[in-house]
Design a protein around this motif. Sequence first.
Motif, PDB file in Angstrom:
ATOM      1  N   THR A 146       5.292  -4.418   8.713  1.00  0.00           N
ATOM      2  CA  THR A 146       5.655  -5.897   9.109  1.00  0.00           C
ATOM      3  C   THR A 146       7.065  -5.414  10.419  1.00  0.00           C
ATOM      4  O   THR A 146       7.914  -5.138   8.595  1.00  0.00           O
ATOM      5  N   VAL A 147       7.225  -6.210  11.029  1.00  0.00           N
ATOM      6  CA  VAL A 147       8.806  -6.223  11.743  1.00  0.00           C
ATOM      7  C   VAL A 147       9.400  -7.696  11.234  1.00  0.00           C
ATOM      8  O   VAL A 147      10.767  -7.093  11.180  1.00  0.00           O
TER       9      VAL A 147
ATOM     10  N   MET B  99      13.114  -4.400  22.293  1.00  0.00           N
ATOM     11  CA  MET B  99      12.376  -2.953  22.013  1.00  0.00           C
ATOM     12  C   MET B  99      13.434  -2.240  23.145  1.00  0.00           C
ATOM     13  O   MET B  99      13.337  -2.361  24.549  1.00  0.00           O
TER      14      MET B  99
ATOM     15  N   MET C 243       3.818  -4.241  13.550  1.00  0.00           N
ATOM     16  CA  MET C 243       3.992  -2.338  13.990  1.00  0.00           C
ATOM     17  C   MET C 243       3.001  -1.713  13.102  1.00  0.00           C
ATOM     18  O   MET C 243       2.567  -1.246  12.600  1.00  0.00           O
TER      19      MET C 243
ATOM     20  N   ASP D   7      -1.093   3.510  10.110  1.00  0.00           N
ATOM     21  CA  ASP D   7      -1.115   2.345   9.302  1.00  0.00           C
ATOM     22  C   ASP D   7       0.285   1.336   9.409  1.00  0.00           C
ATOM     23  O   ASP D   7       0.086   1.228  10.710  1.00  0.00           O
ATOM     24  N   ILE D   8       0.645   0.274   9.277  1.00  0.00           N
ATOM     25  CA  ILE D   8       0.636  -0.491   9.663  1.00  0.00           C
ATOM     26  C   ILE D   8       1.742  -0.889   9.426  1.00  0.00           C
ATOM     27  O   ILE D   8       2.433  -1.417   7.660  1.00  0.00           O
TER      28      ILE D   8
ATOM     29  N   THR E  15      13.377 -10.817   8.597  1.00  0.00           N
ATOM     30  CA  THR E  15      13.393  -9.201   9.856  1.00  0.00           C
ATOM     31  C   THR E  15      13.739  -8.742   8.394  1.00  0.00           C
ATOM     32  O   THR E  15      14.428  -8.788   7.556  1.00  0.00           O
ATOM     33  N   LEU E  16      12.293  -7.654   8.646  1.00  0.00           N
ATOM     34  CA  LEU E  16      12.466  -6.398   7.340  1.00  0.00           C
ATOM     35  C   LEU E  16      12.705  -5.510   8.320  1.00  0.00           C
ATOM     36  O   LEU E  16      12.536  -4.509   9.290  1.00  0.00           O
TER      37      LEU E  16
ATOM     38  N   LEU F 182      12.518  -0.519  18.001  1.00  0.00           N
ATOM     39  CA  LEU F 182      12.464  -1.503  18.020  1.00  0.00           C
ATOM     40  C   LEU F 182      14.164  -1.497  17.586  1.00  0.00           C
ATOM     41  O   LEU F 182      15.041  -0.834  16.830  1.00  0.00           O
TER      42      LEU F 182
ATOM     43  N   ALA G 295       6.635  -7.394   1.525  1.00  0.00           N
ATOM     44  CA  ALA G 295       7.397  -8.660   2.010  1.00  0.00           C
ATOM     45  C   ALA G 295       7.396 -10.114   1.650  1.00  0.00           C
ATOM     46  O   ALA G 295       8.259 -10.557   2.046  1.00  0.00           O
TER      47      ALA G 295
ATOM     48  N   GLN H  45       0.858  -1.028   0.445  1.00  0.00           N
ATOM     49  CA  GLN H  45       0.134  -0.023   0.002  1.00  0.00           C
ATOM     50  C   GLN H  45       0.627   1.484   0.182  1.00  0.00           C
ATOM     51  O   GLN H  45       0.538   2.245  -0.171  1.00  0.00           O
ATOM     52  N   ASN H  46       2.040   0.907   0.237  1.00  0.00           N
ATOM     53  CA  ASN H  46       2.915   2.229   0.185  1.00  0.00           C
ATOM     54  C   ASN H  46       4.292   2.182  -0.803  1.00  0.00           C
ATOM     55  O   ASN H  46       4.585   3.688  -0.893  1.00  0.00           O
TER      56      ASN H  46
ATOM     57  N   PHE I 173      17.441  -3.842  15.997  1.00  0.00           N
ATOM     58  CA  PHE I 173      17.776  -5.445  15.776  1.00  0.00           C
ATOM     59  C   PHE I 173      18.933  -6.062  15.831  1.00  0.00           C
ATOM     60  O   PHE I 173      20.338  -5.979  16.031  1.00  0.00           O
TER      61      PHE I 173
ATOM     62  N   THR J 201       1.876  -0.052  19.865  1.00  0.00           N
ATOM     63  CA  THR J 201       3.045  -0.189  19.010  1.00  0.00           C
ATOM     64  C   THR J 201       3.009  -1.493  18.489  1.00  0.00           C
ATOM     65  O   THR J 201       3.162  -1.866  16.654  1.00  0.00           O
ATOM     66  N   LEU J 202       3.351  -3.016  19.147  1.00  0.00           N
ATOM     67  CA  LEU J 202       3.266  -3.590  18.304  1.00  0.00           C
ATOM     68  C   LEU J 202       2.448  -5.006  18.407  1.00  0.00           C
ATOM     69  O   LEU J 202       1.711  -4.898  19.612  1.00  0.00           O
TER      70      LEU J 202
ATOM     71  N   HIS K  64       5.058  -4.143  25.574  1.00  0.00           N
ATOM     72  CA  HIS K  64       5.062  -4.615  23.975  1.00  0.00           C
ATOM     73  C   HIS K  64       3.544  -3.117  23.791  1.00  0.00           C
ATOM     74  O   HIS K  64       3.104  -3.215  22.655  1.00  0.00           O
ATOM     75  N   ALA K  65       3.257  -2.423  25.137  1.00  0.00           N
ATOM     76  CA  ALA K  65       2.108  -1.624  24.043  1.00  0.00           C
ATOM     77  C   ALA K  65       2.449  -0.854  23.663  1.00  0.00           C
ATOM     78  O   ALA K  65       3.914  -0.061  24.537  1.00  0.00           O
TER      79      ALA K  65
ATOM     80  N   MET L 181      -7.145  -0.748   2.905  1.00  0.00           N
ATOM     81  CA  MET L 181      -5.409  -1.302   3.058  1.00  0.00           C
ATOM     82  C   MET L 181      -5.364  -2.060   2.199  1.00  0.00           C
ATOM     83  O   MET L 181      -4.094  -1.869   1.384  1.00  0.00           O
TER      84      MET L 181
END
Lengths: 158, 158, 158, 158
Positions: free
Chosen positions: B86-87, D141, B141, B83-84, A92-93, D115, A59, A53-54, D117, B114-115, D157-158, B18
């Motif tokens: 993927t981590v 995190m 995320m 917006d979302i 892992t992105l 985050l 992924a 979408q962006n 990595f 957040t997650l 992870h809130a 989305m």
Amino acid sequence: MAAFEPNNPGYRAAAIAMFERQPAMHTLGIVIVRLAPGEVELAMLHSAAFTQQNGFVHAGIITAGLDNACGVAAFTLMPSEADILTVEFKTTLLAPARGERFVFKAEVVKPGRTLTFCEAKAFAEHEGKTTLIATMTGTLMAMLPRATASHEPRPSHA
Amino acid sequence: MAAFEPNNPGYRAAAIAMFERQPAMHTLGIVIVRLAPGEVELAMLHSAAFTQQNGFVHAGIITAGLDNACGVAAFTLMPSEADILTVEFKTTLLAPARGERFVFKAEVVKPGRTLTFCEAKAFAEHEGKTTLIATMTGTLMAMLPRATASHEPRPSHA
Amino acid sequence: MAAFEPNNPGYRAAAIAMFERQPAMHTLGIVIVRLAPGEVELAMLHSAAFTQQNGFVHAGIITAGLDNACGVAAFTLMPSEADILTVEFKTTLLAPARGERFVFKAEVVKPGRTLTFCEAKAFAEHEGKTTLIATMTGTLMAMLPRATASHEPRPSHA
Amino acid sequence: MAAFEPNNPGYRAAAIAMFERQPAMHTLGIVIVRLAPGEVELAMLHSAAFTQQNGFVHAGIITAGLDNACGVAAFTLMPSEADILTVEFKTTLLAPARGERFVFKAEVVKPGRTLTFCEAKAFAEHEGKTTLIATMTGTLMAMLPRATASHEPRPSHA
């Protein structure tokens, strides 16, 4: 990493042939750039058809490149009669897949008779700058003819 | 799993919008079959264009479906302005992706500001039989507007 | 999940014996609570000796419980002569490991002659409330006698 | 990897203090050997108390070392007021944990405001030979004070 000794003297032709037999690689426009025992580099041009979408490459498509890089790298060290199967991988992105071209580099961390462990990195080339955008660790499995002759039409890690 | 209360009363329209903005989903022929707060089911018909050397759907394409199922499931519980991203995810390939149709079911295991953590399963429908072929666990995320206004053109888990 | 048929009629005694031969389980105070073909539940009392900087049980210790639950669950479905090896696992930490007692539940998702795939969940019991604190997906490998007689003193996924 | 600039000039003392506040590290006998911005090396002597059924160190204990190496490496790049939390990790077990001493080396692959990595490797030193026995990729995190003042007694992870 360590230099590996291929089991199959014809590893290069075998790996290229296996790669070329994958319609998904043709559809995604992924090509082999470099190939050595236990190491491979693939590349893919940006295609709007595979974005999210962006406007970044999805992924799952980046994962397809990373997984295939791992598969080809592992395959170069397998005996000539083996087929190969991916067991699992983690992606892992690290950054959005924004760029004109993407490169997937994989190397074997530890080869084995049954299981081979690989690591791969995906890079985006954008406006002359190269960025590490994703990493993968994966487990690949060699399927030897004995196994494929078993009772199952297609063995699944059996 | 638990029933979740969506933050966004318009979660359904937002999630569909989305999803529809992702060219990759159109190209792969993936559609939304079912949608509820924290749960989603996607489906995809077999396409020879996305197969690997044995005629099974490529693991990266199965991963694209699983990842998107996780993303939509997580997105249904996020606030309307989010917006979302993927981590990371891990895909385990239990059986070859052989079938006429594939279904991707995801659910939120734990939502967070957040997650959000999700699990997904991929099923192959082949000659009237449904087989679990892959599983995913993933971390998603939420990107809130504050973050997108930062110095980076596109925040990457910043 | 599906009910599994054990290959080894003495699976229960074999799994308990394998578990009991692990000094780490004694040291951590982890015990078997429930055992069935392809399923196991372990438990551990809180011990301050295994906490991190905030007083929660260390993620590595929670992982030890989850990994062992997966190992025992997989082992119940293996032939009597097999030894077992963990290939890889991913742990997702959903909430802090705060509690008086911890429970680790694992089940086999797909058994195989060589590889078995498991999922596990860790729960914390704190002041009468049970919380899901972590999940694991893992790959386990059966080591059969033929392999252990090879040239390597100890095969490593060879 | 890249050289990192720490946000916290007192990163070294802060990281050592955080490490030393973990009873699990004392119990397992894990110590810091080397520390630099975004990089850490830990070491642990073999202890029979933490072995599995074949006399090798339990995968959960190796994971505790790898996870802590990732945590300390990530922590060196965080602001002074941050606490740290592991989100998830994957451990791949390449070879049995047989040795007199074990070393855990971690480095930050990509730091971020929220985050970070990391990647880590575990090595076994056995009879004068060093072997790569396991790898980890993990997500950490940063928990900033604002978050810890929220409604939850302990944010997850809130």
